[in-house]
Enzyme design. Sequence first.
Site, short mmCIF file in Angstrom:
data_model
loop_
_atom_site.label_atom_id
_atom_site.label_comp_id
_atom_site.label_asym_id
_atom_site.label_seq_id
_atom_site.Cartn_x
_atom_site.Cartn_y
_atom_site.Cartn_z
CG ASN A 91 -2.09 -0.63 -13.71
OD1 ASN A 91 -2.21 -0.83 -12.40
ND2 ASN A 91 -1.53 -1.60 -14.25
N GLY A 135 0.84 -1.25 -0.12
CA GLY A 135 -0.25 -0.05 -0.17
C GLY A 135 0.85 1.12 0.09
CB SER A 136 4.43 2.08 -0.56
OG SER A 136 4.59 1.55 -1.69
CG HIS A 154 3.58 -2.11 -15.82
ND1 HIS A 154 3.08 -3.23 -15.42
CD2 HIS A 154 4.61 -2.25 -16.55
CE1 HIS A 154 3.86 -4.17 -15.91
NE2 HIS A 154 4.89 -3.56 -16.43
CE LYS A 185 -11.50 -12.17 -14.36
NZ LYS A 185 -10.20 -11.65 -13.76
CG MET A 202 -0.36 -7.80 -7.27
SD MET A 202 0.49 -7.00 -8.58
CE MET A 202 1.45 -8.24 -9.28
CE LYS A 203 -8.91 -12.66 -9.27
NZ LYS A 203 -8.31 -13.90 -9.74
CB ILE A 204 -6.07 -9.52 -14.91
CG1 ILE A 204 -4.53 -9.83 -14.87
CG2 ILE A 204 -6.65 -9.11 -16.19
CD1 ILE A 204 -3.97 -10.78 -15.74
#
Length: 186
Positions: A103, A13-14, A105, A61, A86-88
């Site tokens: 997002n 959570g940074s 990346h 899902k 970390m979930k698509i």
Amino acid sequence: MATNVAILASGSGSNFQNIVQSDLDISIKVLIVDNPHAYAIERAKNLDVPYRIVDRKQHTKDSFEKEILTILKEYEVELIVLAGFMKILSPDFISKYEDKIINLHPSLLPSFKGREGIKDAFEYGVKVTGVTVHYVDSGIDTGMIIAQEAVIIEDKDTLETLEEKIHEVEYRLYIEALKMVLEERQ
């Protein structure tokens, strides 16, 4: 009027904390975590941000995403910010918030997509990598780019020092990119 934002995270959570402590004109309505052990929960408690846990291991899902959508509606969320989530997300979920999911990346997309962007760039041996902020679409790290910044990989760098350099750029660039998105939305 401030934009209602939900932040989705899976880990420390940074980036979430960095956004909360920024001067962005947003109202962070809720942190949603998919990992009940994520340190982001402690950060939310310390920052007085409401949080909800939607444990991905306890759902299909479809039911996982339905629960998140219910929370987003409950908090009247207008913009979703992924901060180490970390979930698509499925194309169906994304279509409900088209051009409203951002997002971060840790590479210069389109190179080194996916979960291990920093490690992949380092192991490949490139001399330049970086950070990308982009809209989420139905592909993996393929959405329209909002902002990018290069990070030089020096001969003395280790994977750990490169990770530190990337995170340093992330904290600044994510705020700058979110400011651009918010200005466009006005």
